[in-house]
Scaffold this motif. Structure first.
Motif, short mmCIF file in Angstrom:
data_model
loop_
_atom_site.label_atom_id
_atom_site.label_comp_id
_atom_site.label_asym_id
_atom_site.label_seq_id
_atom_site.Cartn_x
_atom_site.Cartn_y
_atom_site.Cartn_z
N LYS A 1 -4.84 4.09 3.27
CA LYS A 1 -3.49 4.10 2.70
C LYS A 1 -3.37 3.07 1.57
CE LYS A 1 1.28 2.89 3.89
NZ LYS A 1 2.14 2.29 4.93
N SER A 2 -3.88 1.87 1.80
CA SER A 2 -3.82 0.81 0.78
C SER A 2 -4.60 1.22 -0.47
CB SER A 2 -4.38 -0.50 1.34
OG SER A 2 -3.59 -0.98 2.40
N SER A 3 -5.74 1.85 -0.25
CA SER A 3 -6.56 2.30 -1.37
C SER A 3 -5.85 3.36 -2.20
CB SER A 3 -7.89 2.85 -0.84
OG SER A 3 -8.66 3.38 -1.89
N TYR A 4 -5.22 4.31 -1.53
CA TYR A 4 -4.51 5.38 -2.24
C TYR A 4 -3.31 4.83 -2.99
CZ TYR A 4 -7.35 8.19 0.95
OH TYR A 4 -8.40 8.72 1.66
N VAL A 5 -2.62 3.86 -2.39
CA VAL A 5 -1.48 3.22 -3.06
C VAL A 5 -1.96 2.50 -4.32
CG1 VAL A 5 0.20 1.35 -2.88
CG2 VAL A 5 0.01 3.01 -1.03
N ALA A 6 -3.09 1.80 -4.21
CA ALA A 6 -3.64 1.10 -5.38
C ALA A 6 -3.99 2.09 -6.49
CB ALA A 6 -4.88 0.30 -4.97
N HIS A 7 -4.55 3.24 -6.09
CA HIS A 7 -4.90 4.29 -7.05
C HIS A 7 -3.65 4.79 -7.76
CE1 HIS A 7 -7.57 7.62 -8.42
NE2 HIS A 7 -6.43 8.29 -8.43
N ILE A 8 -2.61 5.07 -7.01
CA ILE A 8 -1.35 5.56 -7.58
C ILE A 8 -0.74 4.51 -8.50
CG2 ILE A 8 1.05 6.12 -6.98
CD1 ILE A 8 -0.16 7.47 -4.40
N LEU B 1 7.38 2.07 -9.16
CA LEU B 1 6.07 1.44 -8.98
C LEU B 1 6.12 -0.02 -9.41
CD1 LEU B 1 3.78 4.33 -10.34
CD2 LEU B 1 4.48 3.90 -7.99
N PRO B 2 5.23 -0.88 -8.89
CA PRO B 2 4.16 -0.55 -7.94
C PRO B 2 4.68 -0.38 -6.51
CG PRO B 2 4.14 -2.89 -8.41
CD PRO B 2 5.18 -2.29 -9.30
N LEU B 3 4.00 0.47 -5.75
CA LEU B 3 4.32 0.66 -4.33
C LEU B 3 3.68 -0.45 -3.52
CD1 LEU B 3 3.62 4.50 -4.06
CD2 LEU B 3 5.86 3.41 -4.20
N ASP B 4 4.33 -0.80 -2.42
CA ASP B 4 3.81 -1.83 -1.51
C ASP B 4 3.09 -1.13 -0.36
OD1 ASP B 4 3.29 -3.86 0.27
OD2 ASP B 4 5.32 -4.69 0.28
N PRO B 5 1.76 -1.31 -0.23
CA PRO B 5 1.02 -0.61 0.83
C PRO B 5 1.41 -1.03 2.25
CG PRO B 5 -0.38 -2.23 -0.26
CD PRO B 5 0.88 -2.15 -1.06
N SER B 6 2.07 -2.17 2.38
CA SER B 6 2.45 -2.64 3.73
C SER B 6 3.74 -2.00 4.22
CB SER B 6 2.60 -4.16 3.73
OG SER B 6 3.69 -4.57 2.91
#
Length: 698
Positions: free
Chosen positions: A123-130, A144-149
């Protein structure tokens, strides 16, 4: 109840265990039992559950009966739908335990109904990609940016815009962004349109979405949203791993036979082959066969980076004894190549297959280390197809994958040569046509077994009245592209006409005449004329279709609100034609059509693609309620009455035949939601009375 709401279960936890596609299919099975006897009892269930693919390899009918009687002592006890669902879950849990509890990777696009654990690292990786790729998007940048937590990823996904934009990042130009509803506050219909556009476009780039519906995306069910995002990102990262995009890959093989093998490999296998090619040259003695256990110690990465970028690497990583320290050093070296850090040392050490694959794909993208040998490059270019053949290969490959067959097709011409994939498609489209006792499942070592499979493919084609003069199974085994494309076109066309015919059968209770290409053409012309428009098409080869105006008017005729005429052009210049063509495809998908053509097919008036586009629009239109404007598709509460998963396309109807992958009793007669029998009967009857004065036939 509107189709948008789908199948509703009073127990919210129970509802959360199933996708809408699964609920609808299970409900259909439940109702079919009840319709036969007026009620469903425990004793009715064993033969039903034993035939499901999820259980058929795990339990016999007697074993299922034993499990059911443990919790229901009386086999004559009546069982309601929710109890039926709980029984299904109990059996599935037992099947999972019996198989050792293995779970599938998101990259395989499978969904389960018991294990919905979310991998936070992914999930964190996909959020970083987005955050990285969509940071400058005019609409999304304010979110954006989205917070993966947090759950901000899922909250943003509910509107449908994020996933549509992500598809365009993966395969630019797939969606005409003018067709996306991008208001800050979307009503239920607009959200459903976005998700329908997303799912049909995801299928058009190669995602498997058989078990995902628009309602699942409206609710932003985490495991399904992440599964879809994972597939989209994978397609983006592996886009260049083929000879057409990277002809230098021919360096990985020695002769023409090996090139054919390379053409047939899925992109992740090509990536492994590339990695092992460099590792062998670097002196690494092990063979990397996966992106999990074989790379956990980080040694392979250290050797790979040292071979590809010695200026940034060195022996330091190999000198580290602790795998985590080595992994950290590997990531630091990769960053010097501009590889974005989407995974952590922990992800490497734990062997996360999705994230490790993404990491290796990034290394390939930034430094593939392949030469440009002119002799080998020209050989690779000879192996690629011309533009028209390439487009048809793409269309049929995506269509096959959209059907939900067990085998995923990566390279059409290579993957069909053993006949198995074609038998799977035939089984989806014509229930009971395949004699599986005479078929051999891959891997097939004996060449004559491939010929046997392909001979049966040809025999079934003849039974379905395909034109196959002087065509033999060996032609498919030999990879004759012209004949393979001709066979697949007849197969796709048969599927389209059967679905339209069965729509009439479902409403009238009688088969009537066969539906022809001329019927479809006449229906389209009549629909446009009835809407007060002036465009008409003489045939599916009519050069005037290249402007796109006719299809815009047809789409507007079946659903007035779907076309924004301020965005349309007259289609007089090449640029205007392309604008119209890209808009038509996205609007049709937004409406609910599952189509796989490209703008060039409209501009160049590809006769086959014109027929499939028209038939898909016709199929959608005939399912809409009569007695109200076709733009009034909302129920009193404002919910649209589109099907729960937005898939009203022809390919989608085939893919919904059964959850267990086996064809149902009436495999080519899918359930039609929101269908109005009188409308279908009236429109089809008028078609039969018209003279087939069109010269455009098969």
């Amino acid at each position: 109840m509107s189709g948008f709401e789908g199948v509703i279960v009073s127990d919210t936890w129970l509802q959360s265990q199933f996708t809408q596609v699964e609920l609808r299919t299970l409900k259909s099975r439940y109702l079919s039992i009840r319709n036969q006897s007026g009620r469903v009892i425990v004793g009715d269930l064993p033969p039903v559950f034993a035939k499901l693919k999820a259980f058929t390899e795990m339990f016999t009918e007697d074993e299922v009966k034993g499990v059911l009687l443990e919790s229901n002592k009386d086999s004559g006890e009546e069982i309601d739908f929710e109890s039926y669902l709980r029984t299904y879950l109990n059996l599935q849990a037992l099947a999972t335990a019996k198989s050792g509890g293995s779970k599938s990777s998101f990259l395989k696009a499978t969904t389960t109904t018991v294990h919905h654990a979310i991998n936070e690292s992914e999930k964190s990786s996909y959020v970083a990609h987005i955050n990285s790729y969509l940071a400058e998007d005019s609409f999304l940048k304010k979110f954006l940016p989205l917070d993966p937590s947090t759950n901000s990823l899922f909250d943003l996904a509910k509107g449908g815009v994020l996933l549509c934009k992500l598809i365009n990042v993966a395969v630019p130009g797939t969606i005409d962004e003018r067709a996306i509803n991008t208001k800050t506050s979307l009503n239920p219909w607009e959200r459903n349109e976005n998700h329908t556009l997303c799912l049909n476009s995801a299928k058009a780039i190669g995602c498997t979405v058989v078990n995902i519906g628009t309602q699942d995306l409206v609710e932003a069910r985490p495991h399904l949203v992440l599964g879809l995002i994972s597939q989209i990102i994978k397609i983006q990262l592996l886009a260049d791993l083929n000879l057409k995009k990277t002809p230098q890959l021919v360096e990985l093989v020695d002769d023409s036979k090996d090139v054919e093998e390379l053409l047939g490999l899925p992109p992740e296998k090509v990536l492994l082959k590339w990695m092992n090619f460099h590792l062998k040259k670097a002196g690494y003695e092990k063979q990397v066969t996966n992106f999990s256990s074989d790379v956990k110690d980080g040694e392979a990465y250290a050797y790979l980076l040292n071979a590809l970028a010695p200026e940034h690497s060195g022996p330091a990583a190999l000198d580290k004894k602790d795998p985590t320290e080595r992994a950290n050093l590997v990531l630091e070296q990769a960053e010097k190549l501009d590889c974005k850090r989407y995974l952590t040392p922990k992800d490497i050490v734990e062997g996360s297959p999705n994230l490790n694959l993404a990491f290796v794909a990034q290394i390939f993208h930034h430094r593939n280390g392949l030469t440009t040998d002119s002799k080998k490059m020209s050989f690779a270019e000879m192996m690629t197809d011309d533009a028209e053949t390439s487009r048809e290969e793409r269309c049929f490959r995506l269509w096959i994958n959209s059907l939900g067959t067990a085998t995923y097709v990566n390279n059409l011409f290579e993957d069909v040569r053993n006949g198995w994939v074609l038998l799977e498609v035939l089984d989806k489209i014509s229930s009971g046509a395949v004699n599986w006792k005479k078929a051999t499942k891959p891997p097939i070592k004996m060449p004559f077994r491939k010929v046997e499979n392909c001979n049966q493919v040809i025999e079934i084609g003849k039974e379905l009245n395909f034109s196959l003069v002087n065509v033999a199974g060996n032609d498919i085994v030999q990879g004759n592209k012209k004949l393979i494309l001709a066979y697949l076109w007849q197969l796709m066309r048969f599927s389209m006409l059967q679905l339209l015919k069965n729509l009439r059968l479902h409403s009238q209770g009688k088969a009537g005449k066969e539906i022809t290409d001329a019927n479809i053409l006449n229906w389209a012309n009549k629909k446009v004329k009835k809407a007060g428009r002036t465009s008409q098409m003489d045939s599916f080869k009519d050069r005037n279709l290249s402007s796109g105006v006719f299809f815009l008017e047809l789409l507007s005729a079946v659903e007035p609100r779907v076309v924004n005429w301020s965005l349309a052009t007259k289609g007089e210049t090449e640029e205007d034609k392309k604008l119209n063509a890209t808009y038509i495809i996205s609007v049709a998908r937004k409406l609910g059509c599952s189509i796989f053509l490209l703008p060039e097919d409209i501009i160049e008036v590809n006769q086959k693609m014109m027929l499939t586009l028209t038939a898909s629009i016709m199929y959608w239109s005939l399912q809409q309620p009569e007695g109200e404007p076709e733009s009034s598709l909302n129920s009193p509460d404002g919910s649209p009455t589109a099907s729960a998963d937005g898939e009203t396309g022809l390919a989608s109807a085939v893919s919904k035949l059964s959850m267990d992958g086996a064809a149902s009793d009436n495999a080519t007669s899918p359930q039609i939601e929101n269908e109005n029998p009188s409308k279908v009967e009236n429109e089809q009857s008028s078609l039969e009375n018209e003279k087939n004065d069109t010269s455009d036939g098969k």
